[in-house]
Design a protein around this motif. Structure first.
Motif, mmCIF file in Angstrom:
data_model
loop_
_atom_site.group_PDB
_atom_site.id
_atom_site.type_symbol
_atom_site.label_atom_id
_atom_site.label_comp_id
_atom_site.label_asym_id
_atom_site.label_seq_id
_atom_site.Cartn_x
_atom_site.Cartn_y
_atom_site.Cartn_z
ATOM 1 N N UNK A 77 0.963 -1.315 0.238
ATOM 2 C CA UNK A 77 -0.143 0.014 0.300
ATOM 3 C C UNK A 77 1.025 1.168 0.145
ATOM 4 N N UNK A 78 1.879 1.134 0.022
ATOM 5 C CA UNK A 78 2.813 2.459 0.303
ATOM 6 C C UNK A 78 3.685 2.761 -0.866
ATOM 7 N N UNK A 79 3.940 4.056 -0.872
ATOM 8 C CA UNK A 79 3.965 4.604 -2.305
ATOM 9 C C UNK A 79 5.303 5.328 -1.743
ATOM 10 N N UNK A 80 6.320 5.639 -2.516
ATOM 11 C CA UNK A 80 7.562 6.448 -1.817
ATOM 12 C C UNK A 80 9.140 5.685 -1.291
ATOM 13 N N UNK A 81 9.918 6.412 -0.194
ATOM 14 C CA UNK A 81 11.205 6.086 -0.284
ATOM 15 C C UNK A 81 10.648 5.322 1.693
ATOM 16 N N UNK A 82 11.630 3.775 1.589
ATOM 17 C CA UNK A 82 11.404 3.421 2.880
ATOM 18 C C UNK A 82 12.428 1.969 2.929
ATOM 19 N N UNK A 83 13.164 2.233 3.941
ATOM 20 C CA UNK A 83 13.659 1.162 4.278
ATOM 21 C C UNK A 83 13.065 1.189 5.896
ATOM 22 N N UNK A 84 12.883 0.032 6.539
ATOM 23 C CA UNK A 84 11.952 0.011 7.819
ATOM 24 C C UNK A 84 12.967 -1.434 8.643
ATOM 25 N N UNK A 85 12.945 -1.140 9.572
ATOM 26 C CA UNK A 85 13.866 -2.026 10.524
ATOM 27 C C UNK A 85 12.686 -2.354 11.991
ATOM 28 N N UNK A 86 12.165 -3.981 11.721
ATOM 29 C CA UNK A 86 10.617 -3.723 12.732
ATOM 30 C C UNK A 86 11.458 -5.407 13.375
ATOM 31 N N UNK A 87 10.026 -4.612 14.510
ATOM 32 C CA UNK A 87 10.679 -5.860 15.778
ATOM 33 C C UNK A 87 9.484 -6.409 16.509
ATOM 34 N N UNK A 130 8.751 -9.694 19.485
ATOM 35 C CA UNK A 130 9.972 -10.022 20.568
ATOM 36 C C UNK A 130 10.744 -11.848 20.191
ATOM 37 N N UNK A 131 10.314 -12.519 19.149
ATOM 38 C CA UNK A 131 10.894 -13.249 18.573
ATOM 39 C C UNK A 131 11.518 -12.570 17.184
ATOM 40 N N UNK A 132 11.894 -11.912 16.641
ATOM 41 C CA UNK A 132 11.485 -11.871 14.873
ATOM 42 C C UNK A 132 12.885 -10.261 14.950
ATOM 43 N N UNK A 133 13.241 -9.499 14.032
ATOM 44 C CA UNK A 133 13.068 -9.113 13.589
ATOM 45 C C UNK A 133 13.531 -8.958 11.942
ATOM 46 N N UNK A 134 13.151 -7.330 10.658
ATOM 47 C CA UNK A 134 12.953 -7.987 10.189
ATOM 48 C C UNK A 134 14.139 -6.500 9.549
ATOM 49 N N UNK A 135 14.120 -6.768 8.274
ATOM 50 C CA UNK A 135 14.485 -5.468 7.576
ATOM 51 C C UNK A 135 13.760 -4.948 6.400
ATOM 52 N N UNK A 136 13.400 -4.455 5.437
ATOM 53 C CA UNK A 136 12.915 -3.836 4.381
ATOM 54 C C UNK A 136 13.363 -2.937 3.718
ATOM 55 N N UNK A 194 11.918 -7.946 2.039
ATOM 56 C CA UNK A 194 11.976 -8.419 3.266
ATOM 57 C C UNK A 194 12.919 -9.374 3.701
ATOM 58 N N UNK A 195 13.559 -9.294 4.686
ATOM 59 C CA UNK A 195 14.527 -9.869 5.338
ATOM 60 C C UNK A 195 13.812 -10.756 6.754
ATOM 61 N N UNK A 196 13.688 -11.713 7.420
ATOM 62 C CA UNK A 196 13.488 -11.872 8.170
ATOM 63 C C UNK A 196 14.592 -12.702 9.328
ATOM 64 N N UNK A 197 14.577 -12.630 10.350
ATOM 65 C CA UNK A 197 15.371 -13.182 10.562
ATOM 66 C C UNK A 197 14.970 -13.792 12.875
ATOM 67 N N UNK A 198 14.667 -14.920 12.493
ATOM 68 C CA UNK A 198 13.790 -15.521 13.995
ATOM 69 C C UNK A 198 14.388 -16.404 14.661
#
Ligand code: SF4
Length: 473
Positions: A167-177, A179-185, A229-233
Motif C-alpha cells: 500500500x506504500x508509495x515512496x522511499x522507505x527502509x524499515x527495521x521491524x522488531x 519479541x521473536x523476530x527482526x525484519x529489514x525492508x 523483506x528479510x526476517x531473522x527468527x
C-alpha cells in the motif's frame, strides 16, 4: 540560522542474535550519527518481551538515559534509529522506533525515508476509525499492519506486513522488531541504502551504511534488495520474502554526493571512491588556473582531493572546522552578521590562502547565503582570487523521498543564471559538475538506476496529490 545544506535524514541500525546486542547496537548507531542529530531511540527484545527508549538529542544522550530494566536485559535483538524529521514535526512523540501492541504482541518499527502517499493513507485510516498519535508517516504503516492482521491469525504477522507494504508509495527502509523476530525492508526502488552484515559470533547487523559494520566488526554481506523483506527468527532462522517486484531502481545519488560517510559503501559503491571520482570529473569538465585547491570541510574534502589530483594542483586545508558547534545558536539581538555565524563553524587559515588563487570545492550549493559568507571570509584572509567548483549539478527541485531541501524558490539555482550566481557569491569563477559527469562516477549500477530528481525534476514516483508539501519545481 539558515541552513546551507539540506539536513540529514535518518539512520537505522539493528542487531539480531549473538553476544552484546545492546552494546553493538549503540556502537553501530553512533557511527550513523551524521544521518540525524535530533533524536535517537532503541527497542530491545529479550526474555519474551520488548522495551523501548527514545530521547531527543544525540545517540549517547539516548543510551545514557536507558532505564535499568533495559541495561540489565539479556537482549536477543534490537532496532535503533537516529532522526532528523523529514515528515512529521520534531516533537518527542515522533522520535523512533515506534512500538505498539497488535493482536497481543508488541511490534516496533524504525523508518528511513518518506512516504509519498502519506496524506491519502492518513485520510483513509482516519475514516476507518484509526486514532493517530503522531504526525509521522511511519505510524500509518503500523495501522495498516494492524488492519491486515485482522483478516488472519496473529501468527501470520509477516504476511500482514508484506500486504501492508504493497500500500506504500515512496522511499522507505524499515527495521521491524517483535519479541521473536527482526525484519529489514527496502522499498521496491531502493531509494535508501540498507546493508546486512554478519557479526563474528553468528549474529547479524543491518544498517543504513556499512560504516556501522566497520565499527562493530561485522562483515558486510549484501544489501537488502529493493522490494525484499528479510526476517531473522528464533534459532538463527533467516527468511527472505519478495513483497513487490523491482521494476526500476532509484537509488538516491545524493547519498554519494553528500549524505553518506566516505568510509561507507552504499548501493554497492565506495562513497570515498565515488566522491573522489566526482572531483576528478569536475576538474576535467571545469579546469581552473589556481595555486591551491581547498575543500569546504568535511563533506567537500574528498571531491577536492580528486579535483587536486586530476588538476595536478596542491591540495591544502584552508579552513579548520570547530567540531563543537551545537545544532542551534541563539543570537537574540540578531546582531551577528552571517559572516560571524559562519566563522563560528569554519575558520579560515590565512597562511594557506593569503596571496593565492584559491579553488574552493563544495559538495553542493542550496541557498547560497552561507557560501557567500565563506567566500568573503577567504577574501578577508587574503585570498587573491576565489574560484568555486561544485561536485554535483545545480539543485533546482525539492525531494519527496526523505531529504529536507528548502522550497524550490529558495534554491539559489532557481533565482539566477550561472553568471549572476557567480556575481552574487562574489566569485572569480563558478562551475558545477554535469549530471552525466556525476553519474559516470558510480560503478555498481547503471546511470538510469539512480534518482536525480532534485537536479532534473524527474521524480521516479509521483507524489500524492493530497500531499500538502509545496510543489517541487
Ligand atoms: S530527489 Fe535528490 S535527494 Fe531526493 S532521493 Fe532523489 S537524488 Fe536523493
Amino acid at each position: 540560522m539558515t541552513l546551507e545544506h539540506p539536513r540529514e535524514h535518518c539512520g537505522l541500525c539493528g542487531v539480531s542474535g549473538g553476544e552484546s546486542v545492546l552494546a553493538l547496537t549503540h556502537l553501530g548507531l553512533h557511527a550513523l550519527q551524521h544521518r540525524g542529530q535530533e533524536a535517537a531511540g532503541v527497542m530491545l527484545a529479550g526474555g519474551g518481551t520488548c522495551f523501548l527508549h527514545r530521547a531527543r538529542g544525540l545517540v549517547d544522550d539516548a543510551f545514557d538515559g536507558l532505564p535499568p530494566v533495559m541495561r540489565g536485559l539479556a537482549a536477543e535483538r534490537a532496532i535503533a534509529h537516529v532522526r532528523y524529521s523529514t515528515a512529521g514535526d520534531s516533537s518527542a512523540a515522533n522520535a523512533q522506533p515506534l512500538m505498539v501492541e497488535i493482536a497481543g504482541q508488541k511490534l516496533g518499527i524504525a523508518h528511513n525515508g518518506t512516504l509519498c502517499n502519506a496524506a491519502s493513507l492518513r485520510l483513509e485510516l482516519l475514516a476507518d476509525g484509526a486514532i493517530l498519535q503522531t504526525t509521522s508517516d511511519t505510524e500509518l504503516v503500523l495501522h495498516l499492519i494492524a488492519r491486515a492482521l485482522r483478516k488472519r491469525p496473529a501468527t501470520q504477522l509477516w504476511d500482514a506486513v508484506a500486504e501492508s507494504l504493497t500500500r506504500l508509495k515512496g522511499a522507505y527502509a524499515f527495521l521491524l522488531l517483535t519479541k521473536d523476530c527482526m525484519a529489514a525492508v527496502r522499498d521496491p526502488m531502493g531509494f535508501r541504502p540498507l546493508s546486512i552484515g554478519d557479526l563474528p559470533d553468528d549474529g547479524c547487523l543491518v544498517a543504513s551504511e556499512t560504516i556501522a559494520h566497520t565499527v562493530t566488526g561485522a562483515r558486510p554481506v549484501r544489501e537488502v534488495e529493493p522490494g525484499e523483506m528479510v526476517i531473522w527468527g528464533p534459532g538463527g532462522r533467516v527468511e527472505s520474502r519478495r513483497f513487490a517486484p523491482c521494476v526500476r531502481r532509484a537509488h538516491c545519488i545524493f547519498e554519494h554526493v553528500y549524505f553518506a560517510r566516505p568510509g561507507s559503501y552504499v548501493f554497492g559503491d565506495s562513497v570515498y571512491e565515488v566522491r573522489k571520482a566526482m572531483g576528478r570529473q569536475l576538474a576535467r569538465e571545469a579546469p581552473v588556473a589556481a595555486d591551491v585547491v581547498i575543500p569546504v570541510p568535511d563533506s567537500g574534502t574528498f571531491a577536492a582531493l580528486g579535483f587536486a589530483e586530476e588538476s595536478k594542483l596542491p591540495f591544502d586545508m584552508g579552513f579548520t572546522r570547530n567540531h563543537y558547534v551545537g545544532r542551534t545558536f541563539i543570537d537574540p539581538g540578531q546582531r551577528l552578521s552571517r559572516r560571524k555565524l559562519v566563522a563560528r563553524k569554519l575558520q579560515p587559515i590565512a597562511e594557506a590562502v593569503a596571496g593565492r588563487r584559491v579553488c574552493l570545492v563544495e559538495d553542493s550549493i542550496v541557498r547560497g547565503n552561507t557560501c557567500q559568507a565563506r567566500v568573503r571570509t577567504l577574501r578577508d584572509a587574503g585570498a587573491r582570487e576565489v574560484h568555486m567548483r561544485v561536485s554535483c549539478p545545480p539543485h533546482r527541485c525539492g525531494c519527496y523521498f526523505g531529504i529536507d531541501f528548502p522550497e524550490s524558490g529558495q534554491l539559489l539555482a532557481n533565482q539566477a543564471p550561472l553568471e549572476q550566481m557567480r556575481e552574487r557569491l562574489r566569485l572569480d569563477s563558478l562551475a558545477y559538475l554535469s549530471k552525466d559527469g556525476m553519474l559516470s562516477c558510480v560503478r555498481r549500477y547503471r546511470p538510469e538506476d539512480y534518482c536525480c530528481a532534485c537536479f532534473d525534476g524527474r521524480y521516479p514516483v509521483e507524489p500524492d496529490t493530497l500531499d500538502e508539501r509545496p510543489l517541487p519545481c
